[in-house]
Design an enzyme around this catalytic site. Structure first.
Site, PDB file in Angstrom:
ATOM      1  N   LYS A  55       0.841  -1.203   0.000  1.00 21.75           N
ATOM      2  CA  LYS A  55       0.000   0.000   0.000  1.00 21.75           C
ATOM      3  C   LYS A  55       0.875   1.252   0.000  1.00 21.75           C
ATOM      4  O   LYS A  55       0.605   2.210  -0.721  1.00 21.75           O
ATOM      5  CB  LYS A  55      -0.939  -0.013   1.218  1.00 21.75           C
ATOM      6  CG  LYS A  55      -2.086  -1.018   1.059  1.00 21.75           C
ATOM      7  CD  LYS A  55      -2.838  -1.298   2.355  1.00 21.75           C
ATOM      8  CE  LYS A  55      -3.820  -2.463   2.152  1.00 21.75           C
ATOM      9  NZ  LYS A  55      -4.448  -2.929   3.398  1.00 21.75           N
ATOM     10  N   GLN A  99      -4.722  -2.013   9.554  1.00 21.24           N
ATOM     11  CA  GLN A  99      -4.534  -3.295   8.878  1.00 21.24           C
ATOM     12  C   GLN A  99      -5.159  -4.411   9.728  1.00 21.24           C
ATOM     13  O   GLN A  99      -4.856  -4.549  10.902  1.00 21.24           O
ATOM     14  CB  GLN A  99      -3.029  -3.559   8.654  1.00 21.24           C
ATOM     15  CG  GLN A  99      -2.742  -4.825   7.875  1.00 21.24           C
ATOM     16  CD  GLN A  99      -3.270  -4.780   6.443  1.00 21.24           C
ATOM     17  OE1 GLN A  99      -3.119  -3.787   5.741  1.00 21.24           O
ATOM     18  NE2 GLN A  99      -3.926  -5.849   6.024  1.00 21.24           N
ATOM     19  N   ASP A 122     -11.354   2.784   4.045  1.00 26.90           N
ATOM     20  CA  ASP A 122     -11.671   1.367   3.876  1.00 26.90           C
ATOM     21  C   ASP A 122     -13.187   1.152   3.764  1.00 26.90           C
ATOM     22  O   ASP A 122     -13.630   0.106   3.295  1.00 26.90           O
ATOM     23  CB  ASP A 122     -11.130   0.561   5.071  1.00 26.90           C
ATOM     24  CG  ASP A 122      -9.912  -0.276   4.710  1.00 26.90           C
ATOM     25  OD1 ASP A 122      -9.650  -0.461   3.506  1.00 26.90           O
ATOM     26  OD2 ASP A 122      -9.219  -0.745   5.631  1.00 26.90           O
TER      27      ASP A 122
END
Lengths: 289, 289
Positions: A55, A99, A122
């Site tokens: 990422k 994460q 997200d």
């Protein structure tokens, strides 16, 4: 009827990344700052470290800043909450990504609920999922993998409205939100799961079949309506230790109209959509749009 | 196979109300206060006035306190927000209900988002809908009409898990949440709407058919799988000005296994479930459970 047309996720994600890069360059050309993504990683899982590294690398390639906070496995829930709050309050940060999975002593729901929804790139906050599900509401961000699935369908020139879509799997991360997004786009959606009877027959009813159930090569040739669009979100290893999807690609592509391979289908889309969401967040703040 | 068994919403809602009343009596017997529902009504719509009156009357019958705030059609959005906030801060109030529709100059989404989710007994807040949709999350309250539909199915002794459920309609108030609740209970759910092709064929696939589309007598006998459970949420008037549902009851009951009449089916359940949600809210606060 067309058969076996491959939906090339590498090419499509590259095109998405390119367009994100151009928009980032425009911000800079206007004298504004680059978008910034903050990533929180707790513990030392190798796969999570790889995801975070990828990422950050993609962000750098596109001119997006990223900062990370790496915490040891022993970090307390409160420490993670404090970092999320600090990122919430930092006006230079556009997106916050925690994460997953988190160590078992930290409650995932509690942490995700702490993220300011205007930075929830997200798209996992219940408010975002609620707005995604409701008519006439618009979430701040659509979750990245489902958004990638829709992008793959759109860029393949496939009309969603009026089609029968079947989603195999109802996870919070993929199945449920992709079902809601197909419903929003006027498909007639059926959600299948482990308790569904006659799974094969249900799949065969689909004009658009999205599979996100985590079972290697479950969906066979005779589960697919000839000409259907098959989007395979699975990431498994087969009997030879090779990466494979939830669909038996070699035989399915003989029947499917359009199909995503694994690897090189949905996989590369998730990061591309994360970058797009981070850009969108920065644009909202910096351009007041 | 059984046919034409009537699901009696009057009887079932009466039984729900009775059990709510018993639990309210228990609170009082323990020296605690009665639950309290606050209702906000803006404007002079006759139908809204009737709904509010019925809710207050039912509350009184069950020993639930209710207070109301009636505002003129000309009330500003800020005035409504201020009242919602005052109710949010009042520890004696367990549930807040804003009677819909609101006058067109007031934004419904803005107002509903103001309600403290711990008092959102209508269950319409996007956080509640998000949690209702997600795996492993639990909303504070399930919306009343969908909850009533599920109660009717449960109390008729019908198993939901593994069944095919088809929901006709995807409104925020009924269709979408009832689809999510059936999915949570492990039915395989298909959501149909105005853009669905072959609506009749889709309905015929249902073991459990929930119809909430607002078209008088749309669903005919030959739209129903023999033996299916038919839950009719519609409230329309027919060509003779008589109250009728979205299902052509007279002919549908020959084919359906179980069916709700209109009136006397889903209708009486909504208020009963509102009372149950208000009680639950009070119990959470007063008994810390």
């Amino acid at each position: 009827m067309e058969f076996g047309k491959i939906i090339d996720g590498k090419e499509i994600s590259s095109s998405v990344r390119q367009s994100v890069k151009e928009d980032v360059d425009k911000l800079i050309a206007q004298g504004l700052r680059a978008p910034c993504l903050a990533v929180i990683l707790v513990g030392e899982r190798k796969d999570s470290q790889t995801y975070v590294r990828n990422k950050k690398k993609t962000a750098a390639d596109l001119g997006i800043n990223s900062i990370d906070k790496i915490l040891p496995e022993s970090a307390t829930q409160q420490e993670v909450i404090d970092i999320v709050r600090a990122f919430n309050n930092d006006s230079q940060i556009d997106g916050i990504l925690v994460q997953l999975p988190l160590p078992s002593h930290i409650n995932e729901e509690t942490i995700l609920n702490e993220i300011d929804i205007s930075k929830d790139v997200d798209g996992f906050h219940p408010i975002n999922i609620g707005k995604l599900s409701m008519r006439g509401r618009k979430p701040e961000f659509e979750p990245c993998t489902p958004k990638g699935c829709i992008e793959l369908i759109n860029r393949s020139g496939i009309e969603i409205e009026g089609k029968r879509a079947v989603v195999l799997g109802r996870s919070n991360i993929v199945g449920l939100p992709v079902a809601m997004m197909l419903n929003n786009r006027n498909a007639t959606v059926t959600i299948c799961h482990s308790k569904t009877q006659d799974l094969k027959e249900r799949c065969k009813e689909a004009d658009i079949l999205v599979v996100a159930i985590g079972q290697a090569k479950l969906v066979k040739k005779d589960w697919i309506k000839p000409g259907a669009v098959v989007i395979d979100v699975g990431m498994n290893t087969d009997e030879n230790g090779k990466l494979c999807g939830d669909v038996d690609y070699a035989e399915a592509k003989e029947v499917a109209g359009h199909i995503t391979p694994v690897p090189g289908g949905v996989g590369p889309m998730t990061i591309a959509m994360l970058m797009k969401n981070t850009l969108t967040s920065a644009q909202k703040k910096l351009l007041n749009c």
